[in-house]
Design a protein around this motif. Structure first.
Motif: not given
Length: 276
Positions: A12-17
Motif C-alpha cells: 500500500e506504499k507507493g514507490g516500493a518497486g
C-alpha cells in the motif's frame, strides 16, 4: 497446469518497486515458456499497459520478436473507471480476472500504492502475494510498528492486516493458503548498522505474521534504461540489445534469477541462464 497460478504484487506504499518487480517477473515467465496474463489495477498510471505497448512498438520497429503477455484491462478507459463507484470497478476486475485465469498459466496482477476495493479483491484471489519494500524503516512502517525509543517490534501494521484478512478469506472460501513473500528491494550498499536493525525487525515480523523474506532488485540503471523500450534484462540477446552490454547487465540477470527462485519460480529461469 490445471488452473492459472495467481501472483499479486502488492504494497500500500507507493514507490516500493511493485511495477518493476511485476514487469520483470512477467518477462521472465514469458521467456520460460509460460502463458502470462497481466492485469493492472493502478487505473491511473497503467505501467503494465505502457510497458507492453512500448514493447510491441520497439519489436516491430526493429524487426525482432519476443514473447508477449496478454493484457486484460478493466475497461476501455481505466482512468475514467478510477472515478467510478467501487462496486463497478470490482465487477470489472472480476470479469477481467475470470477471462484471464481461463486462458493463462499465470495471472500477474499489479496493484496501486493504496487500499482500494479492487486491490483487496485481487489479494483474495492470490496464490502468491509478492510485497516489495525498500530497505528502510519508512517502508517497514506499512508492515510493522516499532517502538520509537527501543526500535523493538510492537505489532503488525496496516498492510499486514490487509494481507492477513485476505489469507483468512481465501482459506475459508477455497481452503487454500496464500503464500506471502516480502522482497528486500533496492538494498543500499551502506548503513550496515541500520540494515541490521531493519533485518532483525523484518525477521521478527515474518515469524509473527507468517511471510517469507527474499531478495528483490537493486536500484540499477539497467532496469530503468530498458523500460522505455518495453524490455527487461530477460529479453537481452544478440538480436535484442538496445543498449551497450556490460558486467552490470550480467549481475542484473543473476538478480532476476534469484528473484524468480525466491518467489518459487526457479523452473522458469533457465532462459536467463542460457542467455548469459
Amino acid at each position: 497446469m490445471g488452473q492459472a497460478n495467481v501472483i499479486v504484487v502488492g504494497n500500500e506504499k507507493g514507490g516500493a518497486g511493485k511495477s518493476t518487480i511485476a514487469i520483470h517477473t512477467a518477462t521472465a515467465l514469458l521467456h520460460g515458456g509460460a502463458r502470462v496474463a497481466v492485469i493492472d489495477l493502478d487505473l491511473r498510471q497503467q505501467t503494465f499497459r505502457h510497458f507492453f505497448a512500448s514493447r510491441a512498438a520497439w519489436l516491430e520497429a526493429n524487426g525482432v520478436t519476443a514473447p508477449m503477455a496478454d493484457l486484460y484491462p478493466l475497461s476501455d478507459d481505466d482512468a475514467a473507471l478510477s472515478k467510478a463507484p467501487a462496486e463497478e470497478a470490482v465487477a470489472r476486475f472480476e470479469d477481467a480476472f475470470a477471462r484471464a485465469s481461463a486462458s493463462a498459466d499465470f495471472v500477474l496482477i499489479d496493484t496501486p500504492g493504496a487500499d482500494t476495493a479492487t486491490s483487496s479483491a485481487a489479494h483474495q484471489q492470490a496464490d502468491v502475494i509478492v510485497t516489495p519494500m525498500n530497505d528502510s524503516f519508512v517502508d517497514f512502517d506499512m508492515l510493522g510498528v516499532v517502538d520509537p525509543v527501543t526500535l523493538e517490534l510492537k505489532r503488525h501494521s496496516l498492510y499486514a492486516e490487509s494481507v492477513w484478512a485476505s489469507r483468512k478469506a481465501r482459506a475459508v472460501r477455497d481452503r487454500k493458503q496464500i503464500d506471502w513473500i516480502v522482497l528486500r528491494n533496492r538494498l543500499a550498499s551502506t548503513e550496515a548498522r541500520n540494515r541490521k536493525r531493519l533485518d532483525e525487525r523484518v525477521q521478527a515480523l515474518a515469524r509473527k505474521v507468517g511471510f517469507r523474506v527474499g531478495p528483490g532488485l537493486r536500484d540499477r540503471v539497467i532496469y530503468r534504461e530498458l523500460f522505455p523500450f518495453g524490455l527487461t534484462v530477460a529479453d537481452l540477446s544478440p538480436q535484442i540489445r538496445p543498449v551497450a552490454m556490460s558486467l552490470q547487465h550480467v549481475a542484473a540477470r543473476q538478480e532476476l534469477r534469484a528473484l524468480m527462485t525466491a518467489i518459487g519460480l526457479s523452473g522458469f529461469s533457465d532462459e536467463l541462464m542460457a542467455a548469459e
